[in-house]
Design an enzyme around this catalytic site. Structure first.
Site, PDB file in Angstrom:
ATOM      1  N   HIS A  25      79.039   5.195  17.598  1.00  0.00           N
ATOM      2  CA  HIS A  25      80.016   5.474  16.542  1.00  0.00           C
ATOM      3  C   HIS A  25      81.373   4.811  16.807  1.00  0.00           C
ATOM      4  O   HIS A  25      82.304   4.985  16.028  1.00  0.00           O
ATOM      5  CB  HIS A  25      80.206   7.002  16.457  1.00  0.00           C
ATOM      6  CG  HIS A  25      80.745   7.498  15.150  1.00  0.00           C
ATOM      7  ND1 HIS A  25      79.996   7.507  13.987  1.00  0.00           N
ATOM      8  CD2 HIS A  25      81.955   8.041  14.814  1.00  0.00           C
ATOM      9  CE1 HIS A  25      80.700   8.035  13.004  1.00  0.00           C
ATOM     10  NE2 HIS A  25      81.905   8.349  13.478  1.00  0.00           N
ATOM     11  N   SER A  59      83.189   6.283   9.108  1.00  0.00           N
ATOM     12  CA  SER A  59      82.949   7.712   9.284  1.00  0.00           C
ATOM     13  C   SER A  59      83.541   8.508   8.110  1.00  0.00           C
ATOM     14  O   SER A  59      83.114   8.324   6.971  1.00  0.00           O
ATOM     15  CB  SER A  59      83.511   8.162  10.641  1.00  0.00           C
ATOM     16  OG  SER A  59      83.057   9.452  10.981  1.00  0.00           O
ATOM     17  N   ASP A 115      74.141   6.463  17.608  1.00  0.00           N
ATOM     18  CA  ASP A 115      75.304   7.249  17.204  1.00  0.00           C
ATOM     19  C   ASP A 115      74.947   8.731  17.273  1.00  0.00           C
ATOM     20  O   ASP A 115      74.074   9.204  16.542  1.00  0.00           O
ATOM     21  CB  ASP A 115      75.684   6.853  15.772  1.00  0.00           C
ATOM     22  CG  ASP A 115      76.963   7.493  15.276  1.00  0.00           C
ATOM     23  OD1 ASP A 115      77.267   8.627  15.684  1.00  0.00           O
ATOM     24  OD2 ASP A 115      77.641   6.867  14.441  1.00  0.00           O
TER      25      ASP A 115
END
Length: 316
Positions: free
Chosen positions: A294, A175, A257
């Site tokens: 995620h 991320s 995600d």
């Protein structure tokens, strides 16, 4: 300033060790990091170093505990460095007001906005200071590719002196940390330093000048805002500038995600820029993983893939 060992836990016949030290890059604040040393490093063999950069809200602990990286790293004989995601304790007004800016959200930049510039220098902390600290402490990884001043000294009681090879480094992240890994790697290639041999990322913020997370961070930390970030801190922009200089990049993201669906990640923009720049599937591989989100469930599923990817270059 000497390293202080906070804890040590045996894992896969190696040791996961947490340290802290007073960081010059972070304005004199104490910084913590975890370092996984495989068994061969503990025995005195110099081993390659793989640096992992975490995402928003994380510390140096999250991925070390949940990423499924230590077992594969132990098998490959690779050390993994887990830095924190920001300075802590600076006391800057507003640094704890939101989860996606300030504490836990340093975005791996060197701040140029005077309000943040003293402490928020995660780029220097990750690329220069931590390798300096590791080298000066004679921890078992390989020496960095450029000269550095000695910043610390390891206590004499430490058993694993002399075992990491900082001439063999690679980098990965998740991320915000995926953004950090990509930009630090591509900037290193662009500058000719080539500090890292390879780069991979899980669900990276791949085009941050065009997403809300990145715009908020850059407009806060950087005096020049988005325009300054475009030159230094956006992987999609950086890969356009490389002139087909050889790269080794792997990216995974999940189709379920929600941050991907909401336009925070933009991996397609990065992939298009890479292909337009002439990079093929061997040099830049971007994989969409059906149904994954995620979370660490996603990361731990593909963690071994990423460690093995880096081993191809770190052990070459």
């Amino acid at each position: 300033m000497s390293l202080e060992q906070i804890s040590s836990n045996k894992s896969f016949d190696g040791q996961l060790i947490k340290y802290k030290f007073k960081s010059a890059a972070l304005g004199g604040l104490y910084a913590q990091f975890n370092l996984f040393l495989p068994a061969n490093a503990l025995a005195g063999t110099k081993v390659p170093l793989l640096t992992y950069l975490s995402g928003l809200t994380c510390t140096e602990d999250n991925a070390a505990q949940k990423g499924n990286f230590l077992g594969p790293a132990a098998k490959e004989g690779i050390a993994i460095l887990f830095p924190d995601t920001s300075p802590r304790g600076a006391g800057i007004e507003g640094e704890t007001d939101s989860w996606d800016f300030g504490v836990g959200a340093g975005f791996y930049v060197n701040a140029t906005n005077p309000k943040w510039a003293k402490h928020y220098n995660m780029l220097t902390h990750v690329t220069l200071e931590l390798p300096q600290v590791i080298e000066a402490a004679e921890l078992p990884v390989v020496r960095p590719p450029r000269p550095r001043p000695i910043l610390c000294q390891l206590p004499d009681t430490h058993a694993s002196a002399t075992a990491q090879d900082l001439t063999r480094q690679s980098i990965f992240g998740h991320s915000m940390g995926g953004h950090g890994a990509l930009t630090l790697y591509l900037s290193s290639v662009l500058s000719g330093v080539k500090q890292y041999r390879s780069c991979s990322a899980f669900a990276p913020i791949a085009n941050p000048i065009n997403c809300p997370w990145g715009q908020k961070a850059f407009n806060g930390y950087l005096q020049g805002g988005i325009e300054e970030a475009k030159e230094k801190y956006d992987a999609t922009e950086l890969i356009k500038k490389l002139g087909k200089e050889p790269v080794h990049v792997l990216v995974d993201y999940g189709t379920a995600d929600n941050f991907y669906k909401n336009g925070q990640l933009l991996p397609e923009n990065f992939l298009k820029a890479a292909r337009d720049a002439g990079y093929d599937e061997v040099q830049v591989r971007v994989r969409s993983q059906d149904g994954y989100d995620h979370s660490y469930y996603f990361m731990s599923t593909f963690g071994a893939d990423h460690v093995h990817f880096h081993a191809n270059f770190l052990k070459a």
